[in-house]
Structures are given as structure tokens and as C-alpha cells.
Design an enzyme around this catalytic site. Structure first.
Site, PDB file in Angstrom:
ATOM      1  CG  PHE A  92      10.553  13.296  48.531  1.00 22.54           C
ATOM      2  CD1 PHE A  92       9.641  13.250  49.091  1.00 22.54           C
ATOM      3  CD2 PHE A  92      11.540  14.246  48.218  1.00 22.54           C
ATOM      4  CE1 PHE A  92       9.280  14.670  49.910  1.00 22.54           C
ATOM      5  CE2 PHE A  92      10.876  15.666  48.678  1.00 22.54           C
ATOM      6  CZ  PHE A  92      10.012  15.677  49.383  1.00 22.54           C
ATOM      7  CD  GLN A  99      16.203  20.038  41.775  1.00 26.19           C
ATOM      8  OE1 GLN A  99      15.993  20.247  43.072  1.00 26.19           O
ATOM      9  NE2 GLN A  99      16.380  18.696  41.568  1.00 26.19           N
ATOM     10  CG  HIS A 131      10.360  21.706  43.296  1.00 26.35           C
ATOM     11  ND1 HIS A 131       9.177  21.217  42.989  1.00 26.35           N
ATOM     12  CD2 HIS A 131      10.963  21.011  44.315  1.00 26.35           C
ATOM     13  CE1 HIS A 131       8.719  20.580  43.902  1.00 26.35           C
ATOM     14  NE2 HIS A 131       9.965  20.234  44.712  1.00 26.35           N
ATOM     15  CG  LEU A 180       8.738  24.094  46.883  1.00 27.69           C
ATOM     16  CD1 LEU A 180       9.307  23.832  45.611  1.00 27.69           C
ATOM     17  CD2 LEU A 180       9.424  23.426  47.842  1.00 27.69           C
ATOM     18  CD  GLU A 240      10.293  15.344  45.064  1.00 33.56           C
ATOM     19  OE1 GLU A 240      10.911  16.270  44.661  1.00 33.56           O
ATOM     20  OE2 GLU A 240      10.428  14.196  44.997  1.00 33.56           O
ATOM     21  NE  ARG A 251      12.742  18.013  43.952  1.00 35.87           N
ATOM     22  CZ  ARG A 251      13.156  18.468  45.297  1.00 35.87           C
ATOM     23  NH1 ARG A 251      14.176  19.266  45.210  1.00 35.87           N
ATOM     24  NH2 ARG A 251      12.503  18.213  46.382  1.00 35.87           N
ATOM     25  CG  HIS A 290      13.834  23.901  44.406  1.00 32.80           C
ATOM     26  ND1 HIS A 290      13.013  24.408  45.226  1.00 32.80           N
ATOM     27  CD2 HIS A 290      14.099  22.796  45.097  1.00 32.80           C
ATOM     28  CE1 HIS A 290      12.888  23.778  46.620  1.00 32.80           C
ATOM     29  NE2 HIS A 290      13.463  22.895  46.281  1.00 32.80           N
ATOM     30  NE  ARG A 297      18.575  19.649  46.174  1.00 37.38           N
ATOM     31  CZ  ARG A 297      17.306  19.668  47.011  1.00 37.38           C
ATOM     32  NH1 ARG A 297      16.889  18.480  47.952  1.00 37.38           N
ATOM     33  NH2 ARG A 297      16.443  20.610  46.816  1.00 37.38           N
TER      34      ARG A 297
HETATM   35  C1  LIG Z   1      10.704  25.934  49.895  1.00 40.67           C
HETATM   36  C2  LIG Z   1      11.906  25.161  49.855  1.00 40.67           C
HETATM   37  C3  LIG Z   1      11.480  23.807  50.325  1.00 40.67           C
HETATM   38  C4  LIG Z   1      12.893  22.954  50.530  1.00 40.67           C
HETATM   39  N1  LIG Z   1      12.493  21.565  50.980  1.00 40.67           N
HETATM   40  C5  LIG Z   1      13.443  20.719  51.162  1.00 40.67           C
HETATM   41  C6  LIG Z   1      13.375  19.280  51.619  1.00 40.67           C
HETATM   42  O1  LIG Z   1      12.130  19.108  52.101  1.00 40.67           O
HETATM   43  N2  LIG Z   1      14.431  18.799  51.822  1.00 40.67           N
HETATM   44  C7  LIG Z   1      15.594  19.067  51.238  1.00 40.67           C
HETATM   45  O2  LIG Z   1      16.498  18.127  51.374  1.00 40.67           O
HETATM   46  N3  LIG Z   1      15.792  20.050  50.654  1.00 40.67           N
HETATM   47  C8  LIG Z   1      14.770  20.975  50.750  1.00 40.67           C
HETATM   48  N4  LIG Z   1      14.984  22.280  50.059  1.00 40.67           N
HETATM   49  C9  LIG Z   1      16.495  22.725  49.599  1.00 40.67           C
HETATM   50  C10 LIG Z   1      17.134  23.104  50.988  1.00 40.67           C
HETATM   51  O3  LIG Z   1      16.244  23.832  51.921  1.00 40.67           O
HETATM   52  C11 LIG Z   1      18.195  24.152  50.830  1.00 40.67           C
HETATM   53  O4  LIG Z   1      19.186  23.541  49.826  1.00 40.67           O
HETATM   54  C12 LIG Z   1      19.176  24.152  52.014  1.00 40.67           C
HETATM   55  O5  LIG Z   1      18.224  24.610  53.019  1.00 40.67           O
HETATM   56  C13 LIG Z   1      20.183  25.219  51.850  1.00 40.67           C
HETATM   57  O6  LIG Z   1      21.016  25.059  53.295  1.00 40.67           O
HETATM   58  P1  LIG Z   1      22.346  25.654  53.481  1.00 40.67           P
HETATM   59  O7  LIG Z   1      22.811  25.638  54.753  1.00 40.67           O
HETATM   60  O8  LIG Z   1      23.277  25.599  52.337  1.00 40.67           O
HETATM   61  O9  LIG Z   1      21.882  27.439  53.097  1.00 40.67           O
HETATM   62  P2  LIG Z   1      20.787  28.410  53.771  1.00 40.67           P
HETATM   63  O10 LIG Z   1      19.736  27.643  54.552  1.00 40.67           O
HETATM   64  O11 LIG Z   1      20.147  29.066  52.404  1.00 40.67           O
HETATM   65  O12 LIG Z   1      21.826  29.565  54.514  1.00 40.67           O
HETATM   66  C14 LIG Z   1      22.395  30.348  54.066  1.00 40.67           C
HETATM   67  C15 LIG Z   1      22.897  31.462  55.174  1.00 40.67           C
HETATM   68  O13 LIG Z   1      23.945  32.138  54.489  1.00 40.67           O
HETATM   69  C16 LIG Z   1      23.621  33.481  54.745  1.00 40.67           C
HETATM   70  N5  LIG Z   1      24.187  34.392  54.111  1.00 40.67           N
HETATM   71  C17 LIG Z   1      24.012  34.586  52.592  1.00 40.67           C
HETATM   72  N6  LIG Z   1      24.724  35.282  52.271  1.00 40.67           N
HETATM   73  C18 LIG Z   1      25.507  35.968  53.206  1.00 40.67           C
HETATM   74  C19 LIG Z   1      26.622  37.032  53.176  1.00 40.67           C
HETATM   75  N7  LIG Z   1      26.941  37.752  52.192  1.00 40.67           N
HETATM   76  N8  LIG Z   1      27.149  37.588  54.362  1.00 40.67           N
HETATM   77  C20 LIG Z   1      26.491  36.724  55.866  1.00 40.67           C
HETATM   78  N9  LIG Z   1      25.549  35.746  55.531  1.00 40.67           N
HETATM   79  C21 LIG Z   1      25.152  35.247  54.406  1.00 40.67           C
HETATM   80  C22 LIG Z   1      22.112  33.623  54.884  1.00 40.67           C
HETATM   81  O14 LIG Z   1      21.820  34.739  55.914  1.00 40.67           O
HETATM   82  C23 LIG Z   1      21.818  32.325  55.746  1.00 40.67           C
HETATM   83  O15 LIG Z   1      22.154  32.266  57.009  1.00 40.67           O
HETATM   84  C24 LIG Z   1      13.913  23.076  49.786  1.00 40.67           C
HETATM   85  C25 LIG Z   1      14.072  24.450  49.448  1.00 40.67           C
HETATM   86  C26 LIG Z   1      13.130  25.395  49.349  1.00 40.67           C
HETATM   87  C27 LIG Z   1      13.233  26.458  48.841  1.00 40.67           C
END
Ligand SMILES: Cc1cc2nc3c(=O)[nH]c(=O)nc-3n(C[C@H](O)[C@H](O)[C@H](O)COP(=O)(O)OP(=O)(O)OC[C@H]3O[C@@H](n4cnc5c(N)ncnc54)[C@H](O)[C@@H]3O)c2cc1C
Length: 572
Positions: A122, A235, A237, A251, A254, A285, A350, A385
């Protein structure tokens, strides 16, 4: 006396059921805490489920030369040395254990020939380091964490939006929200609260982020007195879909480049040779995004304003096996067979490197009882990142925040609620129904996305950023007068009217910080300050609410221990 809301009480309340929230919940449960998890969508549907390419950990299954030190160095260099070095160190040290644990809980990773977890290349990673499940790694991660959490016994409150954190003095003691289905209010009392609400991408027009990414947790924490760190670093992407218009921004993982994908401009030139001849498509990125953007701006873009990304030189069966989602995504949405020809791609908003400022060891914010982890927290990734470092961040710091929150809950007294706060929370959320005239929230959101896309995008200038702040002021005034129609029963316009407030707060924080940082570093590119300045590398930008207004200060960075400086200096 507390008004008669539906009320739930836990030692630890976790807001967010993505990778960070679920891992925090599992750890808090393991510490004997009673745990509630609240999420806007259904359990299993958090944004993490969309993660594709993989999760970075120096397991050494494919490249024996890898080590936590190299992972640390890559992360710090990728973040242009602005990372919280202790977080980067803990992340590199602990990620392999977090992956092994995930495997023990049932995650089925792709395998090497001798049965170990397979790792792929990556951008910015010296060695093949990303543990993956085809291009559906997030799905497997969420499935595994969710099963584990349910088995251990957390309470889940789905389709519930938190709109306010409740405080007792300077301490956070719970949260107020509403059920999305019927609009009824709900109250959570808790000794500790963990914010794991993910990112902020929905403030930009072209984004890979899901509808949930409206920056709620960061805005709630800011309102409760917490500090936000380095919000200028957003960021873009390099590879989102650019065509057809309805899926613009979606997306393109990568992993396509990790598996050997090649970028070309409309003249067939492999343009990364000009921008990063050593790493080419596997550059970081920020660099690849700026390269594509520059090719387009200088007239060498693809027909729909992007670049061509080609993996069709690999055997079709291999492409379908390693990139099944990409194969289907392009076939179904753009009528393109990626085993036969190139995809058209361009930058998409992203990820946010900035976020709630936390203690590296415990995930605690500057507000007692309030913790944060995952994309909602800042510091770990510095100015940029590396791909794959988010999923491992969720596991490492989700666990640490869950532990910190459970330990805090053991010492904390019973939460005591303040009726005036509850009444205010109720008044704020119902206000859009009570206005006889006012603006449509969708129109304001549309205009906010335009402003952030055009004025706070990949390349920034003093003039644009000042213009953006003036526009944000106007949007805030309009949002204060937002009006919604209908009832509280599943009313998306009403939901957006609340999310808008969060997006505006976070957009303002990003813009203020972007204006203040008069240099270019990582994902923050100033056309008027193109150089990376050593002096700026010595400070972070911290935003907090002071006398009702957004206040920004420069925070000097502490010295890095000599042993970490030495790792950074080694040039492997
Ligand atoms: C398409 C895509 C592909 C990606 N691929 C990768 C990858 O291969 N590798 C990598 O390392 N990263 C990747 N990323 C980045 C990574 O997926 C995210 O940074 C990460 O999943 C964020 O996780 P999190 O647990 O912080 O929040 P999230 O998974 O965004 O979860 C947030 C949670 O908070 C809840 N929430 C939000 N606001 C409220 C509220 N007011 N009240 C109650 N609940 C709320 C939501 O409902 C959800 O349950 C990717 C991102 C995208 C968009």
C-alpha cells in the site's frame, strides 16, 4: 427532578458502532463495565463496513524484514512528522496483537501459501503490510467485532442520534438524543462516554464518506469543552469514481494500486514518474491526489476530469479474486469491465486526520469522563494518513479508550443530571418545527458542500479561506433559521437540520486552522505558502470554545524521546 424521558444508565456509553466504538465496547466489557453502544444506523452498517483495502500491521508474514520500527517510521514520515509520536509508536507496536486477536475471534483473512495472514503493498508502506479480505476488509472486521460484542453482552441502541453531551460541572455524565424512527427523546446516564463517531466528509461535495459522516462527535465534544487538534488536515483520496455523476466520489480502493494498478493521463503518460519516480503509484495519498489534480488542471485529464487507472494487465481471474468489489462496482455503476480496460478516477474527500485531542495512553480528552477513538480522535496520523492505518488505529486506540473509560468509571461517582441542560437540548432539536418560515436544510447543506469543495479543497489560499469563513458565517445564520415540515416520525429533513449544525461547526474549525497554518504539509497544500517550514513542524493547532466563540491557539510539541528520533533517522 429529571423530566420523564426514556432513560438508560451504563458505566460506559459509547457513541458509535464502527470499528473504534465496537473495539472500545469489547474492552470496557472485559473490564467488567456495563456498556451501552449508540449508533445512528443499524448495528453492522457503520461506515467502517465500507473499508476495502486492508489493515496495516507489521506481522512480517510476507516481508520478514518488516518491524514495528519501520511501521512507526513510515507512519511518521507519511504524517510529515506532525503525528503524536507516542500514538504512532503504540499503534505500530500493538497493531499485530490486535490483528491476531481479531483472527482468534473469527475473522477470516486471505492466506499465504503456508497458511499465515496474507499482506499486500500500500502507498507509503515500505513493506507488504496490509492484512486483508479481498477488498472487503471492513465488512469482515465489523462482523467479527459485532459478534464478539454481542457475545460479551453490550446493549445496543440502534437508529438513535445523540444531539448533546450532558455535563455536571466540568465532567461529562451522559448524553441526550432521539430515536430516528419515531423522534422520541432518550437519555443516557454514564460515568464515562466514548466518542467514536467517525469522520466529517459530508461537508464536501465530492466524498467517499457515507451519510453518517457529519462530524457529530467532534462537534458535541467541542460544545462540551473538549479541544480539537489539527483540523486543517483533511485527506483527499486520489482515486474516487468520476463518472457517472451519480456515483462521483465513490471510493476506488488503493488496493488497485497495491495490486499493480498504473495511472496514466489522456496522452497515455505514466505521470507519477514526474511527481514521485521512486514510489510511483505507491506514493502517499497527498502526493498522488495533487498529481492527478495537476494533470487535470494542465489539460491532460481524462474525459470526465480525472485520470486513468489500469489493472487490466493482470489476469482477469486474479483481478476478480483480489478486487471483487471494484470489479462489480465498475461493471454495475459505470458499465466498465476493469479486467479489460482502465477506470476513470479522481480525488475525493476521504478522511480527516484532525479530531478530538486525546491522551495517547487512555484516549481521554481534556474533559473529564470524555474519551475518543478512531477517526473522531486526532493526533495519530499527523498531516496525512497512510492507507490501512485507520483500521489498525480503530483497534489499537478503540481498545485503549475502552480501557481508559472503564477505569475512569470505576473511580467516578454516580452521574447527576441538570434539568436545564435537558430542556435546552429539547428546545434546540425541536426549534426547526416551530418556525413559521425558514430555510430548507437541504439547500443549506448543498451550499455548504459547494463552499468547502471549492474554497477548502486540495489547494488552498489565504483569499479562498477568508472567503470561505465569510460564507460559513452566512450559512450559520441561515442554519439558525432552518425550518422543517412534517412530524417527528422518520423525518430525514429534521435529522439533517441537526447534522447541519455539526457540519458547520467542524467546517469552520477546518477553515480556521487551514488559514492559520501558513505552510504546506501533508494533505494541507497552500498555493501561497508552498514550502514545508521547520518552525511549523514544532507546533499543533488547537481549537476550543472560549466565551462562546471558536478560539485557535498554537500548541508547542513536546520533544520526541531519543530512541524514537533514532528510529526516524535510520533510512531503511
Ligand atoms: C470507502 C472507504 C474505504 C476505506 N478503506 C479503508 C481501508 O482499507 N483501510 C483503512 O485503514 N481505512 C479505510 N478507510 C477509512 C476507515 O474506514 C475509516 O476511517 C474508519 O472506518 C472510521 O471508523 P470509526 O470507528 O472511527 O467510525 P465509523 O465507522 O464511521 O462509525 C461511526 C459510528 O458513529 C455513529 N454516529 C455518528 N454520529 C452519531 C450520533 N450523533 N449519534 C449516534 N451515533 C453516531 C455512526 O452511526 C457509526 O456507527 C476507508 C474509508 C472509506 C470511505
Amino acid at each position: 427532578m429529571t423530566p420523564t424521558y426514556e432513560t438508560h444508565e451504563h458505566d460506559v456509553l459509547i457513541i458509535g458502532a464502527g470499528g473504534a466504538g465496537l473495539r472500545a465496547a469489547i474492552e470496557a466489557l472485559a473490564q467488567g463495565a456495563s456498556v451501552g453502544v449508540v449508533c445512528k444506523s443499524l448495528l453492522g452498517k457503520a461506515h467502517t463496513v465500507m473499508a476495502e483495502g486492508g489493515l496495516a500491521a507489521a506481522m512480517r508474514n510476507v516481508d520478514k524484514a518488516d518491524s514495528w520500527q519501520t511501521h512507526f517510521r513510515d507512519t511518521m514520515r507519511g504524517g510529515k512528522l506532525l503525528n503524536n509520536w507516542r500514538m504512532a509508536q503504540l499503534h505500530a507496536l500493538e497493531a499485530p496483537d490486535r490483528v491476531r486477536e481479531l483472527e482468534q475471534w473469527g475473522a477470516l483473512f486471505d492466506r499465504t501459501a503456508d497458511g499465515e495472514i496474507l499482506q499486500r503493498a500500500f502507498g507509503g508502506h515500505t513493506y507488504k503490510r496490509l492484512c486483508h479480505v479481498g477488498d472487503r476488509t471492513g465488512l469482515e472486521m465489523i462482523r467479527t467485532l459485532q459478534d464478539r460484542g454481542v457475545q460479551l453482552g453490550f446493549d445496543v441502541y440502534m437508529e438513535c442520534t445523540i444531539t448533546k453531551l450532558l455535563t455536571d460541572g466540568d465532567r461529562v455524565v451522559g448524553a441526550f438524543g432521539y430515536w430516528r424512527e419515531n423522534g422520541n427523546f432518550v437519555l443516557f446516564k454514564a460515568k464515562s462516554v466514548v466518542i467514536a463517531t467517525g469522520g466529517i466528509g459530508k461537508s464536501w461535495k465530492i466524498t467517499s464518506n457515507s451519510w453518517e459522516c457529519t462530524g457529530d462527535g467532534m462537534a458535541l465534544a467541542y460544545e462540551a469543552g473538549a479541544e480539537l487538534l489539527d483540523m486543517e488536515f483533511v485527506q483527499f483520496h486520489p482515486t474516487g469514481m468520476v463518472w457517472p455523476p451519480g456515483v462521483r466520489g465513490l471510493l476506488v480502493t488503493e488496493a488497485v494500486r497495491g495490486e499493480g494498478g498504473i495511472l496514466r493521463n489522456k496522452n497515455g503518460e505514466r505521470f507519477m514518474e514526474k511527481y514521485d519516480p521512486k514510489r510511483m503509484e505507491l506514493s502517499t495519498r497527498d502526493i498522488v491526489s495533487r498529481s492527478i489534480y495537476t494533470e487535470v488542471r494542465e489539460g491532460r485529464g481524462s474525459p470526465h476530469g480525472g485520470a486513468f487507472l489500469d489493472i487490466s494487465h493482470k489476469p482477469a481471474e486474479y483481478v476478480k479474486r483480489k478486487l471483487p468489489s471494484m470489479y462489480h462496482q465498475f461493471k454495475e455503476l459505470a458499465d466498465v469491465d476493469i479486467t479489460k480496460g482502465p477506470m476513470e478516477v479522481g480525488p475525493t474527500c476521504h478522511y480527516v486526520m484532525g479530531g478530538i485531542r486525546v491522551d495517547a495512553e487512555t484516549g481521554q480528552s481534556s474533559v473529564p469522563g470524555l474519551f475518543a477513538a478512531g477517526e473522531a480522535a486526532g493526533g495519530m496520523h499527523g498531516a496525512n494518513r497512510l492507507g490501512g492505518n485507520s483500521l489498525s488505529d480503530l483497534l489499537v486506540f478503540g481498545r485503549r479508550a475502552g480501557l481508559g473509560a472503564a477505569q475512569h468509571a470505576k473511580k467516578a461517582g454516580a452521574p447527576s443530571l441538570n434539568n436545564a441542560q435537558l430542556e435546552q437540548a429539547e428546545r434546540e432539536i425541536l426549534a426547526p418545527f416551530h418556525r413559521a418560515t425558514g430555510e430548507n436544510p437541504y439547500a443549506i447543506h448543498h451550499d455548504l458542500q459547494e463552499v468547502m469543495q471549492t474554497l477548502v479543497g486540495i489547494f488552498r489560499t489565504d483569499e479562498d479561506l477568508r472567503k470561505a469563513l465569510a460564507e460559513l458565517d452566512k450559512l450559520k445564520a441561515r442554519a439558525a433559521n432552518v425550518r422543517v415540515e412534517g412530524s417527528r416520525t422518520y423525518n430525514p429533513g429534521w435529522h439533517l437540520s441537526r447534522d447541519l449544525q455539526c457540519m458547520l461547526t467542524i467546517s469552520e474549525a477546518c477553515t480556521h486552522a487551514a488559514l492559520a497554518r501558513t505552510e504546506s504539509r501533508g494533505a494541507h497544500s497552500r498555493l501561497d505558502y508552498p514550502k514545508t517550514e521547520d518552525a511549523w513542524g514544532m507546533k499543533n493547532l488547537v481549537i476550543a470554545k472560549k466565551n462562546g466563540a471558536m478560539n485557535l491557539v498554537e500548541a508547542p510539541r513536546g520533544p520526541m524521546p531519543a530512541e524514537l528520533q533514532q528510529i526516524l533517522a535510520e533510512d531503511k
